[in-house]
Design an enzyme around this catalytic site. Structure first.
Site, PDB file in Angstrom:
ATOM      1  N   ASP A  52     -24.640 -42.084  11.293  1.00 39.00           N
ATOM      2  CA  ASP A  52     -25.335 -43.263  11.810  1.00 39.00           C
ATOM      3  C   ASP A  52     -25.979 -42.945  13.167  1.00 39.00           C
ATOM      4  O   ASP A  52     -26.657 -43.787  13.750  1.00 39.00           O
ATOM      5  CB  ASP A  52     -24.410 -44.491  11.876  1.00 39.00           C
ATOM      6  CG  ASP A  52     -23.191 -44.277  12.748  1.00 39.00           C
ATOM      7  OD1 ASP A  52     -23.013 -43.163  13.272  1.00 39.00           O
ATOM      8  OD2 ASP A  52     -22.410 -45.239  12.905  1.00 39.00           O
ATOM      9  N   SER A  53     -25.816 -41.681  13.628  1.00 39.48           N
ATOM     10  CA  SER A  53     -26.592 -41.216  14.782  1.00 39.48           C
ATOM     11  C   SER A  53     -28.082 -41.227  14.444  1.00 39.48           C
ATOM     12  O   SER A  53     -28.924 -41.086  15.338  1.00 39.48           O
ATOM     13  CB  SER A  53     -26.151 -39.806  15.197  1.00 39.48           C
ATOM     14  OG  SER A  53     -26.088 -38.953  14.075  1.00 39.48           O
ATOM     15  N   ASP A  91     -22.307 -41.960   6.676  1.00 40.83           N
ATOM     16  CA  ASP A  91     -21.622 -42.938   7.521  1.00 40.83           C
ATOM     17  C   ASP A  91     -21.823 -44.353   6.998  1.00 40.83           C
ATOM     18  O   ASP A  91     -22.960 -44.764   6.709  1.00 40.83           O
ATOM     19  CB  ASP A  91     -22.198 -42.891   8.949  1.00 40.83           C
ATOM     20  CG  ASP A  91     -21.381 -42.016   9.871  1.00 40.83           C
ATOM     21  OD1 ASP A  91     -20.171 -41.846   9.631  1.00 40.83           O
ATOM     22  OD2 ASP A  91     -21.967 -41.506  10.851  1.00 40.83           O
ATOM     23  N   LYS A 121     -18.038 -41.816   5.319  1.00 44.98           N
ATOM     24  CA  LYS A 121     -17.225 -41.685   6.542  1.00 44.98           C
ATOM     25  C   LYS A 121     -17.228 -43.028   7.241  1.00 44.98           C
ATOM     26  O   LYS A 121     -18.226 -43.758   7.203  1.00 44.98           O
ATOM     27  CB  LYS A 121     -17.821 -40.610   7.464  1.00 44.98           C
ATOM     28  CG  LYS A 121     -17.142 -40.543   8.833  1.00 44.98           C
ATOM     29  CD  LYS A 121     -17.487 -39.269   9.586  1.00 44.98           C
ATOM     30  CE  LYS A 121     -18.698 -39.337  10.485  1.00 44.98           C
ATOM     31  NZ  LYS A 121     -18.673 -40.411  11.508  1.00 44.98           N
ATOM     32  N   GLU A 123     -15.397 -45.169  10.895  1.00 40.21           N
ATOM     33  CA  GLU A 123     -14.725 -44.986  12.183  1.00 40.21           C
ATOM     34  C   GLU A 123     -13.499 -45.886  12.296  1.00 40.21           C
ATOM     35  O   GLU A 123     -13.545 -47.048  11.900  1.00 40.21           O
ATOM     36  CB  GLU A 123     -15.705 -45.326  13.322  1.00 40.21           C
ATOM     37  CG  GLU A 123     -16.901 -44.409  13.380  1.00 40.21           C
ATOM     38  CD  GLU A 123     -17.844 -44.739  14.538  1.00 40.21           C
ATOM     39  OE1 GLU A 123     -17.544 -45.635  15.354  1.00 40.21           O
ATOM     40  OE2 GLU A 123     -18.913 -44.088  14.606  1.00 40.21           O
ATOM     41  N   GLU A 190     -13.718 -36.870  17.697  1.00 42.14           N
ATOM     42  CA  GLU A 190     -14.854 -36.759  18.619  1.00 42.14           C
ATOM     43  C   GLU A 190     -14.406 -36.905  20.065  1.00 42.14           C
ATOM     44  O   GLU A 190     -13.722 -37.873  20.427  1.00 42.14           O
ATOM     45  CB  GLU A 190     -15.907 -37.838  18.276  1.00 42.14           C
ATOM     46  CG  GLU A 190     -17.123 -37.788  19.193  1.00 42.14           C
ATOM     47  CD  GLU A 190     -18.322 -38.570  18.675  1.00 42.14           C
ATOM     48  OE1 GLU A 190     -18.275 -39.071  17.528  1.00 42.14           O
ATOM     49  OE2 GLU A 190     -19.314 -38.672  19.432  1.00 42.14           O
TER      50      GLU A 190
END
Ligand code: KIV
Length: 272
Positions: A52-53, A91, A121, A123, A190
């Site tokens: 999602d970057s 993401d 993925k 978070e 991270e």
């Protein structure tokens, strides 16, 4: 068109598990579009993350929060069309899996069905464990992500190193165990102290991939545009630049503009 990896064996979640068992480091990079994903795949990267970057590097948002599920599916579909060997992980964007396990499952199913990706993925630790279990129950592989989780930037208030204090470090250790027990196939750590990341990687049986988490983990991930040096403003300590595409691209475009202005492009050989 080069088909260098057409016959190469596909990387699966089992491949990654074997790599961890054999002590073979796992390489992971982000990708968001067809052309670069094809190069990254052909260069031998094991895992391609449609991160999602993309919200930052592709769309120019300040954070990862604004990107939508439809936008992630668009990027993921482009990457999947390019990839012949790497495992493609996508993401789940902010707001599509937190606090609602059915919503989380629907989001993950949309990604898998509409993009053809191989895993998702998301978070977080204990607070999203219900969503993780629900997604896994549909046979969708899940990668966890702990430490600096950029979707929580407004809670953290800053992008500094996480889990330096013992209470947060202990919570992270426990969350990593929970993710493993739930059935995640890997975890991203991270921006946490290298010693803690090494400890976590040794304490779980699944691969731990680090970004700013030192060399004692099972693999490394970087954002493609950062390691290629496209963005020269982003300079965290953990970033190694393997190219200076900022310079290469601005030089090339500058030369093109000069050639157009001076009428030296196109030449006699470059026309019909
Ligand atoms: O979105 C992303 O690029 C990521 C990596 C930094 C791990 O989550």
């Amino acid at each position: 068109m080069s088909t260098g990896t057409r016959d190469a064996k596909r990387v699966t979640t089992h491949t990654l598990q074997e790599m961890k068992s054999q002590g073979v480091p796992i390489s992971m990079l982000t990708a968001y579009d067809f052309s670069l994903a094809r190069l990254v795949d052909a260069s031998g990267v094991d895992v391609m993350l449609v991160g999602d970057s993309a919200s930052n590097v592709m769309a120019g948002h300040e954070t990862t929060l604004p990107i939508t599920l439809d936008e992630m599916i668009y990027h993921a579909s482009s990457v999947v069309r390019a990839v012949q060997r790497s495992l493609v992980v996508v993401d789940l964007p902010f707001g599509t899996y937190q606090g609602n396990t059915k919503g989380a499952l629907n989001s993950a199913i949309r990604i898998m069905k509409e993009s053809g990706a191989h895993a998702v993925k998301l978070e977080g630790g204990r607070e999203v464990i219900g969503s993780i279990e629900r997604i896994l129950s549909a046979g969708i592989p899940v990668m966890g992500h702990l430490g600096l989780t950029p979707q929580s930037i407004y809670k953290f208030g800053t992008y500094v190193v996480r889990a330096k204090e013992e209470a947060e470090a202990q919570r992270l250790r426990e969350d990593a165990k929970l993710l493993e027990q739930a059935g995640c196939f890997a975890i991203v750590l991270e921006k946490i102290p290298a010693q803690l990341a090494t400890e976590v990687a040794r304490s779980v049986h699944i691969p731990v991939i680090g970004i700013g988490a030192g060399g004692g983990v099972d693999g490394q991930v970087l954002v493609l545009h950062d390691m290629l040096g496209i963005n020269k403003e982003f300079n965290p300590r953990f970033l190694r630049r393997y190219a200076n595409l900022h310079q290469v691209i601005t030089d090339a475009v500058g030369a093109y503009v000069a050639d157009v202005r001076s009428r030296s492009f196109p030449s006699a050989d470059e026309q019909y």
